[in-house]
Design an enzyme around this catalytic site. Structure first.
Site, PDB file in Angstrom:
ATOM      1  N   LYS A  10       0.773  -1.259  -0.114  1.00  0.00           N
ATOM      2  CA  LYS A  10      -0.048  -0.070   0.159  1.00  0.00           C
ATOM      3  C   LYS A  10       0.845   1.092   0.063  1.00  0.00           C
ATOM      4  CE  LYS A  10      -4.481  -1.529   1.959  1.00  0.00           C
ATOM      5  NZ  LYS A  10      -5.501  -1.210   3.017  1.00  0.00           N
ATOM      6  N   LYS A  41       2.269   2.723   2.645  1.00  0.00           N
ATOM      7  CA  LYS A  41       1.838   3.456   3.580  1.00  0.00           C
ATOM      8  C   LYS A  41       1.935   2.734   4.865  1.00  0.00           C
ATOM      9  CE  LYS A  41      -3.051   3.247   3.221  1.00  0.00           C
ATOM     10  NZ  LYS A  41      -4.389   4.219   3.209  1.00  0.00           N
TER      11      LYS A  41
END
Length: 143
Positions: A48, A50
């Site tokens: 992702k 993140k």
């Protein structure tokens, strides 16, 4: 007697919300023993790009405290076939937002050959961790 003996589901479970709770509750209604794999921060970062808002250890503790959950494990990769081989579950529960995803299409075929079902639950479209994060980011922006 429930339909399945051993159920499995996985997720990030960041900013835990009603959608997460609904999946766990519905899953437990269908299986005797529910294993929940919580994604590590490193895994989430890898796909992702993140880091979750809530650290892994805290997300693990939150999921462990839910009465519908029988066992919590760390999810260090997204290989559902390896998870099936390791935990020997007879059903995997997934949010409907994954239906048709390339990651699950091949997995479903392998599961079917091993007599493992995939049960999709309706995605909670009005509440998601992504949406909650966007709202928090807007609030944190200087005006």
């Amino acid at each position: 007697m429930k339909k399945y003996k051993l159920g499995y589901t996985s997720g990030v479970f960041d900013l835990f919300h009603i959608g997460h709770l609904n999946i766990l509750k519905k899953a437990k209604e269908q299986c005797e023993h529910l294993i929940v794999a919580v994604s590590t921060d490193e895994l989430v970062q890898s796909y992702k790009n993140k880091t979750p808002v809530i650290p892994f250890e805290e997300r693990l503790e939150i999921v462990e405290s839910i009465t519908f959950v029988d066992e919590v494990v760390a999810q260090m990769n997204r290989d559902k076939v390896a998870a099936m081989e390791h935990y020997q579950f007879d059903v995997m529960f997934v949010g409907s937002d994954w239906k048709g995803n390339a990651l699950f299409t091949e997995t479903e075929q392998i599961f079917k050959a091993n007599d493992v079902d995939v049960v999709y639950f309706p995605y909670t479209s009005n509440t998601s961790s992504t949406l909650l994060t966007e709202v928090l980011n807007k609030i944190a922006q200087p005006h």
